[in-house]
Design a protein around this motif. Structure first.
Motif, short mmCIF file in Angstrom:
data_model
loop_
_atom_site.label_atom_id
_atom_site.label_comp_id
_atom_site.label_asym_id
_atom_site.label_seq_id
_atom_site.Cartn_x
_atom_site.Cartn_y
_atom_site.Cartn_z
N ARG A 67 -25.25 -8.32 -24.15
CA ARG A 67 -24.05 -8.37 -24.74
C ARG A 67 -23.50 -9.85 -25.27
N GLY A 68 -24.23 -10.80 -24.56
CA GLY A 68 -23.69 -11.98 -24.73
C GLY A 68 -22.62 -12.49 -23.72
N GLY A 69 -22.49 -11.90 -22.67
CA GLY A 69 -21.45 -12.29 -21.60
C GLY A 69 -22.29 -12.94 -20.56
N ALA A 70 -21.22 -13.02 -19.49
CA ALA A 70 -21.90 -13.97 -18.19
C ALA A 70 -21.54 -12.85 -16.98
N THR A 71 -22.30 -13.26 -15.95
CA THR A 71 -21.88 -12.71 -14.68
C THR A 71 -21.78 -13.90 -13.58
N VAL A 72 -20.69 -13.68 -12.95
CA VAL A 72 -20.43 -14.83 -11.97
C VAL A 72 -20.49 -14.16 -10.58
N LEU A 73 -21.13 -14.73 -9.59
CA LEU A 73 -21.00 -14.47 -8.12
C LEU A 73 -20.46 -15.39 -7.39
N ARG A 74 -19.19 -15.05 -6.79
CA ARG A 74 -18.42 -15.69 -5.81
C ARG A 74 -18.20 -15.08 -4.62
N GLY A 75 -18.18 -16.05 -3.39
CA GLY A 75 -18.32 -15.65 -2.11
C GLY A 75 -19.60 -15.15 -1.70
N ALA A 76 -20.57 -15.38 -2.56
CA ALA A 76 -22.04 -14.76 -1.95
C ALA A 76 -22.54 -15.61 -0.82
N ASP A 77 -23.14 -14.95 0.04
CA ASP A 77 -23.51 -15.53 1.29
C ASP A 77 -24.90 -16.11 1.00
N PRO A 78 -25.46 -17.25 1.61
CA PRO A 78 -26.69 -17.60 1.46
C PRO A 78 -27.87 -16.53 1.60
N ARG A 79 -27.71 -15.66 2.47
CA ARG A 79 -28.70 -14.47 2.61
C ARG A 79 -28.75 -13.70 1.59
N ASP A 80 -27.41 -13.51 0.92
CA ASP A 80 -27.24 -12.48 -0.60
C ASP A 80 -28.21 -13.26 -1.56
N LEU A 81 -27.84 -14.50 -1.66
CA LEU A 81 -28.30 -15.37 -2.84
C LEU A 81 -29.98 -15.18 -2.40
N PHE A 82 -30.44 -15.31 -1.43
CA PHE A 82 -31.79 -15.45 -1.09
C PHE A 82 -32.47 -14.20 -1.63
N VAL A 83 -31.74 -12.92 -1.48
CA VAL A 83 -32.36 -11.67 -1.76
C VAL A 83 -32.47 -11.62 -3.60
N ILE A 84 -31.64 -12.26 -3.94
CA ILE A 84 -31.44 -12.20 -5.64
C ILE A 84 -32.54 -12.98 -5.87
N GLU A 85 -32.79 -14.44 -5.31
CA GLU A 85 -33.66 -15.35 -5.76
C GLU A 85 -35.17 -14.84 -5.47
N VAL A 86 -35.35 -13.84 -4.32
CA VAL A 86 -36.59 -13.27 -4.01
C VAL A 86 -37.10 -12.22 -5.18
N CYS A 87 -35.86 -11.73 -5.84
CA CYS A 87 -36.15 -10.86 -6.66
C CYS A 87 -36.50 -11.55 -8.34
N GLY A 88 -36.32 -12.79 -8.23
CA GLY A 88 -36.31 -13.44 -9.58
C GLY A 88 -35.39 -13.45 -10.29
N ALA A 89 -34.22 -13.41 -10.05
CA ALA A 89 -32.82 -13.17 -11.01
C ALA A 89 -32.05 -14.00 -10.96
N MET A 90 -32.21 -15.22 -10.14
CA MET A 90 -31.16 -16.19 -10.07
C MET A 90 -30.46 -16.59 -11.42
N ASP A 91 -31.36 -16.67 -12.24
CA ASP A 91 -30.91 -17.28 -13.81
C ASP A 91 -29.87 -16.11 -14.64
N LEU A 92 -29.85 -15.08 -13.82
CA LEU A 92 -28.74 -13.83 -14.69
C LEU A 92 -27.60 -14.31 -14.30
N PHE A 93 -27.38 -15.10 -13.12
CA PHE A 93 -25.93 -15.31 -12.41
C PHE A 93 -25.64 -16.73 -12.51
N ARG A 94 -24.21 -16.93 -12.76
CA ARG A 94 -23.43 -18.12 -12.57
C ARG A 94 -23.07 -17.86 -11.15
N ILE A 95 -23.09 -18.81 -10.27
CA ILE A 95 -22.62 -19.06 -9.03
C ILE A 95 -21.32 -19.83 -8.99
N ASP A 96 -20.13 -19.30 -8.45
CA ASP A 96 -19.00 -20.10 -8.17
C ASP A 96 -18.96 -20.78 -7.06
#
Length: 122
Positions: free
Chosen positions: A70-99
């Protein structure tokens, strides 16, 4: 538990507890609500997430993908490094902005309530 709040431009999800296979039954309904709100910005507060597996990551990825379409953005805030690792392993880090500036309140202090000591009557 997932709480949803909105402003004119933002949908915020506050997640507490596990975000995993055991919680997946609630994901379709929540995703439908969030997508139906059609806000340009989705903020996912993960300060109180205790565990996330690939099922939880897939849920977050689906929210981010729907927003991106839809042309929007998704921000993750307060994500633990282990949670970011799971998203990274899924190959989807580029879908998120990290606060990087968000700091979760100290959960130990936040969970303490001030209860007066009960008095006993003679």
């Amino acid at each position: 538990m997932i709480e949803i709040s909105t402003s004119p431009t933002t949908t915020t999800l506050v997640i507490a507890g596990d975000l995993d296979l055991a919680e997946r039954d609630q994901f379709p309904e929540i995703a439908a609500r969030v997508v139906g709100l059609r806000r340009q910005l989705v903020v996912i507060d993960m300060c109180r997430v205790t565990f996330m597996d690939s099922t939880g990551a897939a849920f977050l990825i689906s929210l981010a993908d729907a927003g991106r379409k839809r042309g929007g953005a998704t921000v993750l805030r307060g994500a633990d490094p282990r949670d970011l690792f799971v998203i990274e392993v899924c190959g989807a880090m580029d879908l998120f902005r990290i606060d990087p500036d968000h700091r979760c309140e100290d959960l130990d202090e936040a969970s303490v309530t001030t209860n007066p000591t009960p008095t006993q009557e003679p």
